[in-house]
Design an enzyme around this catalytic site. Structure first.
Site, PDB file in Angstrom:
ATOM      1  N   GLU A   1       0.682  -1.302  -0.007  1.00  0.00           N
ATOM      2  CA  GLU A   1      -0.054   0.064  -0.077  1.00  0.00           C
ATOM      3  C   GLU A   1       0.996   1.346  -0.036  1.00  0.00           C
ATOM      4  O   GLU A   1       0.878   2.226   1.132  1.00  0.00           O
ATOM      5  CB  GLU A   1      -0.956  -0.001   1.164  1.00  0.00           C
ATOM      6  CG  GLU A   1      -1.726  -1.334   1.069  1.00  0.00           C
ATOM      7  CD  GLU A   1      -2.996  -1.148   2.353  1.00  0.00           C
ATOM      8  OE1 GLU A   1      -2.924  -0.284   3.252  1.00  0.00           O
ATOM      9  OE2 GLU A   1      -3.789  -1.956   2.478  1.00  0.00           O
TER      10      GLU A   1
ATOM     11  N   GLU B   1      -5.700  -8.687   1.379  1.00  0.00           N
ATOM     12  CA  GLU B   1      -6.077  -8.237   2.719  1.00  0.00           C
ATOM     13  C   GLU B   1      -7.520  -8.097   2.152  1.00  0.00           C
ATOM     14  O   GLU B   1      -7.848  -7.364   1.588  1.00  0.00           O
ATOM     15  CB  GLU B   1      -5.577  -6.773   3.179  1.00  0.00           C
ATOM     16  CG  GLU B   1      -4.102  -7.321   3.709  1.00  0.00           C
ATOM     17  CD  GLU B   1      -3.562  -5.611   4.474  1.00  0.00           C
ATOM     18  OE1 GLU B   1      -4.430  -5.136   4.803  1.00  0.00           O
ATOM     19  OE2 GLU B   1      -2.436  -5.734   4.599  1.00  0.00           O
TER      20      GLU B   1
HETATM   21  C1  FCB Z   1      -4.204  -1.986   5.641  1.00  0.00           C
HETATM   22  C2  FCB Z   1      -3.122  -2.146   6.392  1.00  0.00           C
HETATM   23  C3  FCB Z   1      -2.954  -3.418   7.225  1.00  0.00           C
HETATM   24  C4  FCB Z   1      -4.035  -3.083   8.212  1.00  0.00           C
HETATM   25  C5  FCB Z   1      -5.377  -2.833   7.498  1.00  0.00           C
HETATM   26  C6  FCB Z   1      -6.695  -2.866   8.655  1.00  0.00           C
HETATM   27  O1  FCB Z   1      -4.211  -0.749   5.208  1.00  0.00           O
HETATM   28  O2  FCB Z   1      -2.089  -2.689   4.981  1.00  0.00           O
HETATM   29  O3  FCB Z   1      -1.717  -3.221   8.131  1.00  0.00           O
HETATM   30  O4  FCB Z   1      -3.901  -2.107   9.133  1.00  0.00           O
HETATM   31  O5  FCB Z   1      -5.407  -1.957   6.621  1.00  0.00           O
END
Ligand code: FCB
Length: 447
Positions: free
Chosen positions: A170, A353
């Site tokens: 990210e 994620e």
């Molecule tokens: C993302 C991050 C991760 C976590 C989630 C909730 O942006 O990559 O580390 O904090 O959000």
């Protein structure tokens, strides 16, 4: 509801589809005294920066408890584990290698591989060595070169035992939240800094790709980007335009240079003093082919015009929110994946994620995290639906394996499918973890 159901013939139930869980170094490791300082250690000491005034000194004590955590991951029946390497644990402030730190990851990866888990290693999940920040951090082009060097140390040590390397997690968050709006480390608030940091991060990605290709030609290499759909607050042309600007500024700013070798046209419309310094060969380096793109998705965002030709985000009106205040909108996840597929020549995707924070109540060692279960169920179906539309998605990682340090929110937000009691460090499977485990077991038996 206490289980996950996917359509019987879903491609997600095929043997080669990868289900995993994810974490990151700063959020779980602790053992602060055994590594160098990172920008997050420093940021945690800034008054008001972290909601509960906490830090990552202990976190989930993963460095001490890693064996138990590997057992835990294995017990879930997942195919893969996505972890990140702490740069300040591997490289000392004087540039020498911390062999103990590097050795930790070698042992960890060996153990994961011994358990037949596929290892996804992220090289940078936001914990920049403070020593590099002191020299300008991501505003300094040299940091991109330092990242390539650090990547070489790691990939030579871990080699092709790692199934997939990720350069950055990210870059939007590192650049925009860290240097432009200041809610993440290092806490800088300048638009030009945000844009310059973003460019140097992308350059770092490109340079590291060259290193990874050279030293680990048989592993897969790519990057993880976060996306949130940019929806307009109303049909008015000014709001629709504001949402388009936000989409270019927050989403396409990162994917477009990587896949198409150019920034969105919006760049040329920014005041000259805000535009980043881009050197001649940079975009070619940045746009070298990647084997896969990691997609992190949590929610959508809604934007309106700020009255000055720019965007501003508006709070969600829906009552279906997580404790982060993020709206639960699985349809947006589906739409996002299909949109990306239509707009770009995508490589294979992994959902690296996806997950949700809710308050969890423990009752006799049981955690009935129904809202999280529902979140996962609806979002798994969204992925399945996107795959049915032809989007090539090879795997899905739940965020997170366990509750951990949620950046500016400290320990107030629980994203884990496994509960962590921060006083005793006891790990307890929530109902969502049990449902994940049951789904994976069923898939295994169905083979
Ligand atoms: C993302 C991050 C991760 C976590 C989630 C909730 O942006 O990559 O580390 O904090 O959000």
């Amino acid at each position: 509801m206490n289980k996950f159901i996917l359509p019987k013939h879903s491609a997600m139930l095929q043997a080669d589809y990868i289900f995993g869980v994810a974490t990151s170094s700063f959020q779980i490791e602790g053992a602060r005294h055994t590594r160098c300082e990172s920008i997050w250690d420093r940021f945690c000491r800034v008054d008001g920066a972290i909601k509960d005034k906490s830090n990552g000194d202990k976190a989930c004590e993963h460095i001490a408890r890693w064996q138990q955590d590997v057992e835990l991951i294995h017990s879930l029946g997942v195919d893969a584990y996505r972890l990140s390497i702490s740069w300040p644990r591997v490289i000392n402030d004087d540039g020498t290698v911390n062999l103990t730190g590097l050795g930790f990851y070698q042992t960890l990866v060996d153990e994961l591989v011994a358990k037949e888990l596929k290892v996804f290693v992220t090289l940078y999940h936001w914990d920049l060595p403070q020593a590099l920040e002191d020299k300008g951090g991501w505003l300094n082009r040299e940091t991109a070169l330092a990242f390539a060097k650090y990547s070489e140390v790691v990939c030579k040590a871990l080699g092709d035992k790692v199934y997939a390397y990720t350069t950055l997690n990210e870059p939007f968050c590192s650049a925009h939240l860290g240097y432009e709006v200041g809610i993440h480390a290092p806490g800088m608030c300048s638009q030009s800094a945000g844009r310059q940091a973003a460019h140097h991060l992308l350059l770092a990605h490109g340079l590291a790709m060259q290193v990874l290709r050279t030293h680990c030609p048989t592993s897969r290499h790519g990057i993880v980007l976060n996306f949130a759909n940019a929806d307009a607050a109303s049909d008015s042309p000014s709001d629709v335009n504001a949402a388009k600007i936000a989409d270019d500024y927050c989403n396409h700013w990162y994917i477009k240079p990587i896949l198409e070798g150019c920034y969105p046209d919006l760049l040329a419309q920014l005041p000259k003093e805000v535009q980043p310094d881009i050197q001649a060969e940079d975009l070619e380096i940045i746009s070298a082919p990647i084997d896969y793109l990691g997609v992190n998705y949590y929610t959508r965002n809604v934007y309106q015009s700020d009255g000055n030709g720019w965007y501003e985000q508006v709070a969600p009106t829906s009552s279906h929110l997580t404790t982060m205040g993020w709206e639960v909108v699985p349809d947006s996840f589906y739409a996002l994946l299909v949109d990306l597929h239509q707009q770009y020549q995508l490589p294979a995707l992994y959902i690296t994620e996806n997950g949700a924070a809710f308050e969890d109540c423990i009752n006799n060692d049981e955690i009935a995290d129904v809202a999280r279960l529902e979140y996962f169920q609806s979002h798994l179906l969204a992925v399945n639906q996107a795959m049915e539309q032809g989007v090539d998605i090879r795997g899905y990682f739940a965020w997170s394996l366990m509750d951990n340090f949620e950046w500016a929110e400290g320990y107030t937000q629980r994203f884990g499918i496994v509960h962590v009691d921060y006083n005793t460090q006891k790990r307890t499977l929530k109902a969502s973890a049990k449902a994940y485990q049951a789904m994976l077991k069923m898939r295994q038996e169905g083979r």
